[in-house]
Design an enzyme around this catalytic site. Structure first.
Site, PDB file in Angstrom:
ATOM      1  N   TYR A 112       0.868  -1.181   0.000  1.00 18.33           N
ATOM      2  CA  TYR A 112       0.000   0.000   0.000  1.00 18.33           C
ATOM      3  C   TYR A 112       0.906   1.232   0.000  1.00 18.33           C
ATOM      4  O   TYR A 112       0.866   2.075   0.877  1.00 18.33           O
ATOM      5  CB  TYR A 112      -0.935   0.009   1.210  1.00 18.33           C
ATOM      6  CG  TYR A 112      -2.002  -1.062   1.195  1.00 18.33           C
ATOM      7  CD1 TYR A 112      -2.411  -1.645  -0.007  1.00 18.33           C
ATOM      8  CD2 TYR A 112      -2.625  -1.492   2.375  1.00 18.33           C
ATOM      9  CE1 TYR A 112      -3.388  -2.622  -0.030  1.00 18.33           C
ATOM     10  CE2 TYR A 112      -3.610  -2.467   2.353  1.00 18.33           C
ATOM     11  CZ  TYR A 112      -3.986  -3.033   1.154  1.00 18.33           C
ATOM     12  OH  TYR A 112      -4.962  -3.993   1.123  1.00 18.33           O
TER      13      TYR A 112
HETATM   14  C1  LIG Z   1      -7.866  -2.518  -6.081  1.00 17.93           C
HETATM   15  C2  LIG Z   1      -6.678  -3.057  -5.361  1.00 17.93           C
HETATM   16  C3  LIG Z   1      -6.839  -4.168  -4.551  1.00 17.93           C
HETATM   17  C4  LIG Z   1      -5.749  -4.693  -3.849  1.00 17.93           C
HETATM   18  N1  LIG Z   1      -5.930  -5.805  -3.067  1.00 17.93           N
HETATM   19  C5  LIG Z   1      -4.870  -6.343  -2.420  1.00 17.93           C
HETATM   20  C6  LIG Z   1      -5.004  -7.546  -1.650  1.00 17.93           C
HETATM   21  O1  LIG Z   1      -6.083  -8.121  -1.537  1.00 17.93           O
HETATM   22  N2  LIG Z   1      -3.901  -8.032  -1.028  1.00 17.93           N
HETATM   23  C7  LIG Z   1      -2.684  -7.422  -1.127  1.00 17.93           C
HETATM   24  O2  LIG Z   1      -1.725  -7.933  -0.544  1.00 17.93           O
HETATM   25  N3  LIG Z   1      -2.530  -6.295  -1.845  1.00 17.93           N
HETATM   26  C8  LIG Z   1      -3.579  -5.749  -2.504  1.00 17.93           C
HETATM   27  N4  LIG Z   1      -3.397  -4.620  -3.257  1.00 17.93           N
HETATM   28  C9  LIG Z   1      -2.052  -4.004  -3.335  1.00 17.93           C
HETATM   29  C10 LIG Z   1      -1.177  -4.728  -4.355  1.00 17.93           C
HETATM   30  O3  LIG Z   1      -0.649  -5.905  -3.779  1.00 17.93           O
HETATM   31  C11 LIG Z   1      -0.004  -3.828  -4.802  1.00 17.93           C
HETATM   32  O4  LIG Z   1      -0.518  -2.668  -5.407  1.00 17.93           O
HETATM   33  C12 LIG Z   1       0.930  -4.564  -5.762  1.00 17.93           C
HETATM   34  O5  LIG Z   1       2.149  -3.876  -5.836  1.00 17.93           O
HETATM   35  C13 LIG Z   1       0.330  -4.703  -7.124  1.00 17.93           C
HETATM   36  O6  LIG Z   1       1.143  -5.425  -8.002  1.00 17.93           O
HETATM   37  P1  LIG Z   1       1.001  -5.150  -9.580  1.00 17.93           P
HETATM   38  O7  LIG Z   1       1.953  -6.022 -10.308  1.00 17.93           O
HETATM   39  O8  LIG Z   1      -0.428  -5.201  -9.965  1.00 17.93           O
HETATM   40  O9  LIG Z   1       1.425  -3.633  -9.637  1.00 17.93           O
HETATM   41  P2  LIG Z   1       2.506  -2.780 -10.503  1.00 17.93           P
HETATM   42  O10 LIG Z   1       1.972  -1.385 -10.428  1.00 17.93           O
HETATM   43  O11 LIG Z   1       2.716  -3.370 -11.854  1.00 17.93           O
HETATM   44  O12 LIG Z   1       3.818  -2.921  -9.677  1.00 17.93           O
HETATM   45  C14 LIG Z   1       3.949  -2.520  -8.340  1.00 17.93           C
HETATM   46  C15 LIG Z   1       5.424  -2.268  -8.013  1.00 17.93           C
HETATM   47  O13 LIG Z   1       6.195  -3.433  -8.279  1.00 17.93           O
HETATM   48  C16 LIG Z   1       7.125  -3.199  -9.336  1.00 17.93           C
HETATM   49  N5  LIG Z   1       7.076  -4.344 -10.232  1.00 17.93           N
HETATM   50  C17 LIG Z   1       6.055  -4.724 -11.025  1.00 17.93           C
HETATM   51  N6  LIG Z   1       6.371  -5.834 -11.698  1.00 17.93           N
HETATM   52  C18 LIG Z   1       7.606  -6.193 -11.308  1.00 17.93           C
HETATM   53  C19 LIG Z   1       8.471  -7.254 -11.664  1.00 17.93           C
HETATM   54  N7  LIG Z   1       8.106  -8.173 -12.568  1.00 17.93           N
HETATM   55  N8  LIG Z   1       9.698  -7.310 -11.082  1.00 17.93           N
HETATM   56  C20 LIG Z   1      10.070  -6.389 -10.178  1.00 17.93           C
HETATM   57  N9  LIG Z   1       9.306  -5.339  -9.816  1.00 17.93           N
HETATM   58  C21 LIG Z   1       8.069  -5.247 -10.383  1.00 17.93           C
HETATM   59  C22 LIG Z   1       6.664  -1.928 -10.018  1.00 17.93           C
HETATM   60  O14 LIG Z   1       7.722  -1.246 -10.643  1.00 17.93           O
HETATM   61  C23 LIG Z   1       6.062  -1.164  -8.854  1.00 17.93           C
HETATM   62  O15 LIG Z   1       7.086  -0.548  -8.099  1.00 17.93           O
HETATM   63  C24 LIG Z   1      -4.476  -4.082  -3.964  1.00 17.93           C
HETATM   64  C25 LIG Z   1      -4.322  -2.971  -4.810  1.00 17.93           C
HETATM   65  C26 LIG Z   1      -5.408  -2.454  -5.500  1.00 17.93           C
HETATM   66  C27 LIG Z   1      -5.231  -1.251  -6.377  1.00 17.93           C
END
Ligand SMILES: Cc1cc2nc3c(=O)[nH]c(=O)nc-3n(C[C@H](O)[C@H](O)[C@H](O)COP(=O)(O)OP(=O)(O)OC[C@H]3O[C@@H](n4cnc5c(N)ncnc54)[C@H](O)[C@@H]3O)c2cc1C
Ligand SMILES: *[C@@H]1O[C@H](CO)[C@@H](O)[C@H](O)[C@H]1NC(C)=O
Ligand SMILES: *[C@@H]1O[C@H](CO)[C@@H](O)[C@H](O)[C@H]1NC(C)=O
Ligand SMILES: *[C@@H]1O[C@H](CO)[C@@H](O)[C@H](O)[C@H]1NC(C)=O
Ligand SMILES: *[C@@H]1O[C@H](CO)[C@@H](O)[C@H](O)[C@H]1NC(C)=O
Length: 542
Positions: free
Chosen positions: A482
């Site tokens: 978060y």
């Molecule tokens: C609607 C919503 C619901 C959520 N529900 C939950 C939940 O139930 N449980 C929970 O634990 N969290 C939850 N989250 C938070 C979520 O875990 C984080 O936002 C997480 O970082 C999302 O991962 P992403 O790959 O979708 O995001 P991205 O925006 O793609 O990445 C997040 C971060 O990780 C980095 N990153 C992405 N891909 C890689 C990679 N392959 N290697 C290295 N770094 C990388 C990015 O540069 C960025 O800094 C929720 C978020 C939202 C918006």
């Protein structure tokens, strides 16, 4: 981040005040930057992969560039006209292209951001507020999933969503599951590297607690698995947060057993129905102590209109077992909620995933293959806290009073305990373990038509300030997934940044922060992988 490996145009921008006219005379065209990058890519990949449909620049692909940029981005706050845009977007189709991307970004001196599912709270995966220009490596074309039921494992590429993984597991077995997030459009890449909790956390811990192996591209463009990267780096990427250590290409995860039948419920109580906060108070006493098979989350929404508003607390539960057994547990440990047989719905584990992700009743699980987020196009600000003691009546009253003032706002209470308490604080970087009763999230969304967006950000900060005496302290803890740029208020000045890291570091990681800094210094001393709140490589002086 040494100035020496940046292009001339960039050092020019960093001296903005003096050389602004010079900068505008020699703008960096994102199209030519892309050409340089493609040439470099060709030189650095042995195999020839088609590059059509993988590059998007604002000049050459104007009609679809913004669409691709916004496709998985969840927070509209970072998609306004004035937010910096990547020079181009590249969607690699092969591991070697990810390796070459790192090598070529380094060579050309362009900053790189990586995106898996795009759910970052502060848009870190698609916006850089500290480096210009930057490019976006979008992992969405790398989304293979191989589930092997025989040894309870799966290899998942990071461009896949968590919903796709759930679906592919359920396709092969009705008694296997995986303990990751509740929101099914989350990207495997960013999500797991920040911890990743969901309704199975009390029984099995986080997704990051259930990782067996990984493939990562490091700052030298090397592709490493667990053996090659070593236990330090393997430790750091399981909870240390996205964007600090490399580009994770795939995770090997451990599947967990789930019963054929699970039971879910959603019992709602308005403020008026919960006289003297009796139910809320009892929840705080039992939430982390209930049997590990039971997860009861409280979601607070504002309901009603103008003069007649109230807060509805929804107690959303998942029980790994049938409703008869659940009723016995509830009658014994939490009778105040008044759960009845008719509140309980028995279903398969995969159906419970759809239920928690708020898909309408009867939605077929195949919807998970589409990676849809039901969030819609919203702007939002959120903050997190951890409660280590029950919040007393006065604190509750103040929290609810503030919540009711903010239209659309939601407060989430997520129970800890069970397996979460059994795993030692230093096992992986995620430190919020024994002693945590529940996690709190304050979340406020708004839309395009809102004329005063700053009032919502102010609201989030205000309720967070108000809660100070009632939550964890020294450090006041926050969940790295978060992501919250208010913490330590990051400046653009790198010196300020390292001081700030001393503030947000322990909030996200407690004592594990020091080890993360040490590992970062070993594996990425030049800070190639960086963002507004990435782990800094140098020893921090205060
Ligand atoms: C609607 C919503 C619901 C959520 N529900 C939950 C939940 O139930 N449980 C929970 O634990 N969290 C939850 N989250 C938070 C979520 O875990 C984080 O936002 C997480 O970082 C999302 O991962 P992403 O790959 O979708 O995001 P991205 O925006 O793609 O990445 C997040 C971060 O990780 C980095 N990153 C992405 N891909 C890689 C990679 N392959 N290697 C290295 N770094 C990388 C990015 O540069 C960025 O800094 C929720 C978020 C939202 C918006
Ligand atoms: C972007 O535009 C270039 C130049 O017109 C074209 O070659 C390329 O295929 C386009 N990319 C996509 C993904 O359409
Ligand atoms: C999945 O299995 C196929 C076939 O064995 C293999 O080629 C591929 O690399 C595997 N993918 C992952 C992510 O492990
Ligand atoms: C639970 O009930 C509330 C109030 O009726 C509703 O807003 C919410 O969407 C429900 N949640 C689920 C998961 O059904
Ligand atoms: C206020 O809301 C409650 C619960 O939603 C409802 O029962 C009541 O009739 C409402 N009163 C007025 C004056 O609108």
């Amino acid at each position: 981040m040494g100035i020496s490996n940046l292009r001339p145009a960039i050092s020019c921008i960093s001296l903005l005040a003096l050389y602004i006219s010079l900068c505008t005379i020699t703008p960096t065209s994102s199209a030519s930057l892309q050409d340089d990058f493609i040439n470099c890519l060709h030189r650095n990949t042995n195999v020839d992969f088609p590059l059509e449909d993988t590059f998007f620049t604002p000049e050459r692909n104007a009609s679809i560039f913004i669409e691709v940029l916004e496709s998985t981005a969840q927070n509209q706050r970072y998609l306004t006209e004035s937010t910096p845009k990547p020079s181009f977007i590249f969607k690699p189709v092969h591991e070697s292209q990810v390796q070459a991307s790192v090598i070529c970004s380094k060579k050309l001196g362009i900053h790189l951001r990586v995106r898996s599912g795009g759910h970052d709270y502060e848009g870190m995966s698609y916006v850089s507020q500290i480096d210009t220009p930057f490019i976006l490596i979008d992992m969405t074309k790398l989304r293979q999933i191989n589930v092997t039921i025989e040894d309870n494992s799966a290899w998942v590429q990071t461009g896949a969503t968590i919903g796709e993984l759930y679906y592919r597991i359920s396709e092969k077995s009705k008694i296997h599951g995986f303990p990751a997030g509740l929101w099914t459009s989350l990207g495997i890449g960013g999500h797991i590297t920040g911890g990743a909790y969901g309704s199975l956390m009390r029984k099995f811990g986080l997704a990051a607690d259930n990782v067996l192996d990984a493939k990562i591209v490091d700052a030298n463009g090397k592709l490493l698995d667990r053996t090659a990267m070593g236990e330090d780096l393997f430790w750091a990427i399981r909870g240390g947060g996205g964007g600090s250590f490399g580009i994770i290409i795939a995770w090997k995860v451990k599947l967990v057993p789930v019963p054929m039948t699970v039971t879910v419920f959603n019992v709602t109580k308005t403020l008026e129905q919960d006289v003297d906060n009796k139910i809320l108070s009892k929840w705080q006493l039992v939430a982390d102590k209930l049997v590990e098979e039971l997860f009861i989350r409280v979601v607070f929404n504002v309901a009603g209109n103008n003069g007649n508003k109230t807060v509805i607390a929804s107690y959303k539960g998942q029980f790994l077992g049938d409703k008869g057994t659940l009723m016995e547990v509830m009658e014994k440990d939490f009778p105040e909620l008044g759960l009845t047989q008719s509140d309980c719905i028995e279903m398969s584990w995969i159906e419970s995933i759809l239920y928690f992700a708020q898909f309408p009743k009867g939605t077929p699980p195949e919807v998970l293959l589409q990676g849809i987020s039901l969030l819609g196009k919203v702007y939002f600000k959120a903050k997190s806290d951890f409660a280590t003691k029950p919040i007393p009546a006065l604190g509750l009253k103040g929290m609810l009073k503030r919540l009711i003032k903010e239209e659309g706002a939601i407060v989430f209470w997520t129970p800890y305990g069970g397996m979460m308490s059994k795993i030692p604080e230093s096992e992986i970087p995620f430190p919020h373990r024994c002693g945590t009763i529940f996690m709190i999230q304050y979340y406020t969304p708004w839309t395009d038509s809102d004329k005063r967006p700053n009032t919502h950000i102010k609201w989030a900060r205000e309720i967070y300030n108000y809660m100070t005496p009632y939550v964890s302290s020294n450090p006041r803890q926050s969940y790295v997934n978060y992501r919250d740029l208010d913490l330590g208020q990051n400046g653009k000045n790198s010196k300020v940044k390292s001081i700030n890291a001393k503030i947000w570091g322990p909030k996200y990681f407690k004592d594990n922060f020091n080890k993360l800094v040490r590992i970062k210094s070993n594996f990425d001393p030049d800070n190639f992988f960086r963002q507004e709140q990435s782990i800094p490589p140098m020893p921090i002086r205060s």
